[in-house]
Design an enzyme around this catalytic site. Sequence first.
Site, mmCIF file in Angstrom:
data_model
loop_
_atom_site.group_PDB
_atom_site.id
_atom_site.type_symbol
_atom_site.label_atom_id
_atom_site.label_comp_id
_atom_site.label_asym_id
_atom_site.label_seq_id
_atom_site.Cartn_x
_atom_site.Cartn_y
_atom_site.Cartn_z
ATOM 1 C CG HIS A 1 -2.090 -0.844 1.112
ATOM 2 N ND1 HIS A 1 -3.220 -0.676 1.859
ATOM 3 C CD2 HIS A 1 -2.345 -1.887 0.297
ATOM 4 C CE1 HIS A 1 -4.118 -1.585 1.512
ATOM 5 N NE2 HIS A 1 -3.594 -2.344 0.577
ATOM 6 N N PRO B 1 -3.692 -0.114 19.143
ATOM 7 C CG PRO B 1 -5.724 -1.134 18.628
ATOM 8 C CD PRO B 1 -4.952 -0.545 19.762
ATOM 9 C CE1 TYR C 1 -0.807 3.814 9.568
ATOM 10 C CE2 TYR C 1 0.333 2.621 7.827
ATOM 11 C CZ TYR C 1 -0.755 2.774 8.667
ATOM 12 O OH TYR C 1 -1.792 1.861 8.617
ATOM 13 C CE LYS D 1 4.022 2.654 13.142
ATOM 14 N NZ LYS D 1 4.571 2.228 11.861
ATOM 15 C CE1 TYR E 1 -5.472 3.472 11.359
ATOM 16 C CE2 TYR E 1 -4.745 3.946 9.119
ATOM 17 C CZ TYR E 1 -4.619 3.226 10.301
ATOM 18 O OH TYR E 1 -3.637 2.273 10.421
HETATM 19 C C1 PHB Z 1 -5.773 -4.335 10.895
HETATM 20 O O1 PHB Z 1 -5.888 -4.565 9.694
HETATM 21 O O2 PHB Z 1 -6.105 -5.187 11.736
HETATM 22 C C2 PHB Z 1 -5.255 -3.021 11.343
HETATM 23 C C3 PHB Z 1 -4.727 -2.157 10.404
HETATM 24 C C4 PHB Z 1 -4.250 -0.923 10.797
HETATM 25 C C5 PHB Z 1 -4.312 -0.558 12.110
HETATM 26 C C6 PHB Z 1 -4.804 -1.436 13.075
HETATM 27 C C7 PHB Z 1 -5.292 -2.668 12.680
HETATM 28 O O3 PHB Z 1 -3.874 0.667 12.470
#
Ligand code: PHB
Length: 389
Positions: A72, A292, A384, A296, A200
């Site tokens: 990505h 989460p 990130y 990280k 997000y």
């Molecule tokens: C996930 O795909 O489980 C996931 C992806 C990004 C995040 C947290 C969880 O920031």
Amino acid sequence: MRTQVAIIGGGPSGLLLAQLLHTRGIESVVLERKTKDYVLSRIRAGVLERGMLQLMDEAGCSDRMRAENYSHDGTYISYGEESFRIDFVVLTGHPVMVYGQTEVTRDLYDAREKTGGPIEFNVDDVVINGADGDTPYITYTVDGQPRRIDCDFVAGCDGFHGVSRQTIPLSVRREYEKVYPFGWLGILSETPPVNHELVYSNSNRGFALCSMRNEQLSRHYIQCSLSDSPDDWTDAAFWEELKRRIPTKFADALVTGPSVEKSIAPLRSFVTEPMRWGRLFLCGDAAHIVPPTGAKGLNTAASDVQYLYNGLRQFYESGSSEGIDGYSAKALLRVWKTERFSWWFSSLLHRYPDQSEFDIRIQVAELEFLRSNEAAQRAMAENYVGLPY
Ligand code: PHB
Ligand code: APR
């Protein structure tokens, strides 16, 4: 039994360390409290930094991940009906890889089995002895039978609830913690993702995240109350709530379907210092936890493993203890930066119970700033995709 490095915990940290050591002919034994099936049933985040990819390459465990190559180049952030994209590749030169932690762990188990490296499952009563001296040993039981492993070093890779951290005396150990007043309700569904990259979302109903594992498997989360149970949420109620928390253009594109997994995770920031006591070294969740947001957890475990692997390698190859002596300070420097990022990204996107109207305006101002300021976007993108080791 005798080995060079006794590794407590067969999660991703322990397995990755074992495979990296194996590439240098350093022997290890992995002790895991649960069964392999149990470890592989845990669903965790699914975004990998480039440092983690390089370690998987070095460990010889990246074939499937590289073949799937679900890379990505950026991510979307939304608030209300607004949304914008942060382009990681333009800003930092690096993408991230979407690949589930469960799949990482499966690949590491396959590699361990192929190389014939010892793993003991279903171990109980693990005790780390003599870590502050030169001859540490582990005692444990399997089916009630006592066992012992003598070793040069112990790697504590046994997660937040393991015994390794507790082995460090309270007179030496310092712990720093922040608990968040909400959780994440997550579902996995065999449906196509709503967007080609993650979304997000900050909404006045709380945080939401549209993530994925591949073109046919989606992972979605919504911020929930800590008193909720997954059984309180039907699939229909989950999808309905998710749609209300993301911009209409994404909600309209959302394909819903039955959940194949549903769970609630609390959010916590936690760090233990130091990460070394004598011949015991803590790695991953045994030493620290991040919320989460930003995915990280596994990536920070990987940077610990990299520092420890290089320290042990230096010790066995040249007799120098410089790397292992510097392990805790080096690992903690990066851990705290990642803690800061995960805390900041969480603060930016969630609704807090004690948030005032002023606080919400500040949150929106920060989102507007991030949307319009390239330096702010670059700082976010650098964190990130992963800070350098
Ligand atoms: C996930 O795909 O489980 C996931 C992806 C990004 C995040 C947290 C969880 O920031
Ligand atoms: N003896 C042996 N094994 C133990 C013990 C013990 N006393 N206590 C715990 N374990 C095992 C657990 O069963 C688990 O399989 O240690 C393993 C630790 O694995 P994780 O909790 O997955 O921790 P880690 O390997 O550090 O992985 C880092 O990244 O995304 C994050 O939190 C996520 O799991 C994640 C992590």
